[in-house]
Design a protein around this motif. Sequence first.
Motif, short mmCIF file in Angstrom:
data_model
loop_
_atom_site.label_atom_id
_atom_site.label_comp_id
_atom_site.label_asym_id
_atom_site.label_seq_id
_atom_site.Cartn_x
_atom_site.Cartn_y
_atom_site.Cartn_z
N THR A 263 0.85 -1.20 0.00
CA THR A 263 0.00 0.00 0.00
C THR A 263 0.88 1.24 0.00
O THR A 263 1.89 1.30 0.71
CB THR A 263 -0.90 0.00 1.25
N PHE A 264 0.50 2.22 -0.82
CA PHE A 264 1.25 3.48 -0.90
C PHE A 264 0.32 4.63 -0.60
O PHE A 264 -0.79 4.70 -1.14
CB PHE A 264 1.86 3.63 -2.30
N ASN A 265 0.77 5.54 0.28
CA ASN A 265 -0.05 6.70 0.64
C ASN A 265 0.37 7.92 -0.17
O ASN A 265 1.56 8.14 -0.40
CB ASN A 265 0.12 7.02 2.13
N PHE A 266 -0.63 8.68 -0.59
CA PHE A 266 -0.38 9.93 -1.30
C PHE A 266 -1.07 11.06 -0.55
O PHE A 266 -2.23 10.94 -0.18
CB PHE A 266 -0.97 9.88 -2.72
N ARG A 267 -0.33 12.17 -0.36
CA ARG A 267 -0.95 13.37 0.20
C ARG A 267 -1.49 14.22 -0.95
O ARG A 267 -1.01 14.10 -2.09
CB ARG A 267 0.09 14.19 0.98
N THR A 268 -2.44 15.10 -0.66
CA THR A 268 -2.94 16.04 -1.68
C THR A 268 -1.75 16.85 -2.22
O THR A 268 -0.92 17.32 -1.44
CB THR A 268 -3.96 17.02 -1.05
N SER A 269 -1.64 16.97 -3.53
CA SER A 269 -0.57 17.72 -4.24
C SER A 269 0.77 16.98 -4.30
O SER A 269 1.71 17.49 -4.94
CB SER A 269 -0.30 19.11 -3.63
N GLU A 270 0.87 15.86 -3.62
CA GLU A 270 2.11 15.08 -3.77
C GLU A 270 2.18 14.57 -5.21
O GLU A 270 1.15 14.31 -5.83
CB GLU A 270 2.08 13.89 -2.80
N THR A 271 3.40 14.44 -5.76
CA THR A 271 3.49 14.04 -7.17
C THR A 271 4.34 12.78 -7.35
O THR A 271 5.17 12.43 -6.50
CB THR A 271 4.10 15.15 -8.06
#
Length: 314
Positions: A263-271
């Motif tokens: 599982t990989f987490n992404f924050r808002t605006s992370e690219t």
Amino acid sequence: MLHANNSIDPVENAFARDVVAGLSADVKTLPSRWLYDERGSALFEEITRQDEYYLTRAETSILRERQSDIADFVESRAILIEYGAGAGVKTELVLAGLRDPYVPIDIADAFLAETSKRIASRFPSLWVRPIERNFLDVFEVPFDGSGGCRTGFFPGSTMGNLNTIEAKTLLAQMGRHLGDDGRAIIGVDLQKNVDTLLRAYDDSAGVTAAFNLNLLERINTELGGDFRLEQFEHAARWNEIEKAVEMHLVSLCDQRVTLCGRTFNFRTSETIHTESSRKYTAESFERLARSGGWRVAEAWQDADGLFGLFGLTR
Ligand code: AVI
């Protein structure tokens, strides 16, 4: 190989390995070579026809307008080795002045077969000897017995997609393949105003955006990922330090993606950084060429000074 939970094994599968490593890093990144599955290659072809993507038109115009200068530079050498096949009409313009054989090198079997077939039908007496390799791997181009001088051809600004170490390594490898009396013709995109550069990598028809997002689709299809494409957006950004246009996929919300049992987490605006296209000046390309064991003997540009084609000697 599929695991018991139906996920692809990153130890055995190079794509899975690169994706898992790239998305696990603090700054998420994926190698640009994975952009080119069948759909990605077709979308790239479509990019080259967009108004904003001036690179292909500018390079082809140099090859047409300076065809006799380029033929003089190549001096009817035997053996044209093309790094990354499939440059189409560009190859044909250079081949017009050459003798046997033509050696296209490409990792993609289908591309190689298509290029070899097309060139063989356009130049029926030309001996075509394709080599299926990643041109960044270390390998030899077998001696063909003709003893002729060799010319390398690396058009299309693909040099700009390599980092400095890869570019130097490839130039050194070209030196080994082409020999002390070898010559090379290399196409690179030139530095210019940032607006023009960014538009070339974010066309109004959205073809470049589709090309970039297709990488997530590919991960979903081939690695069983669950990326929701509507929750990512394509962005082209200028990196002033690297002198490169970068393509990114921007996460539009906080989200979690699963693939290969991870599982990989992404924050808002992370690219996710998916590609760099480095832009050169005549001077910065000359420095790069020298660091790889070459000397710039000729520099040709299109009428608008957008693109550079460089003739190199050892
Ligand atoms: C293949 N390569 C030279 C292209 C470039 O301009 O860097 C790939 C590309 N990426 C987005 N548009 C085109």
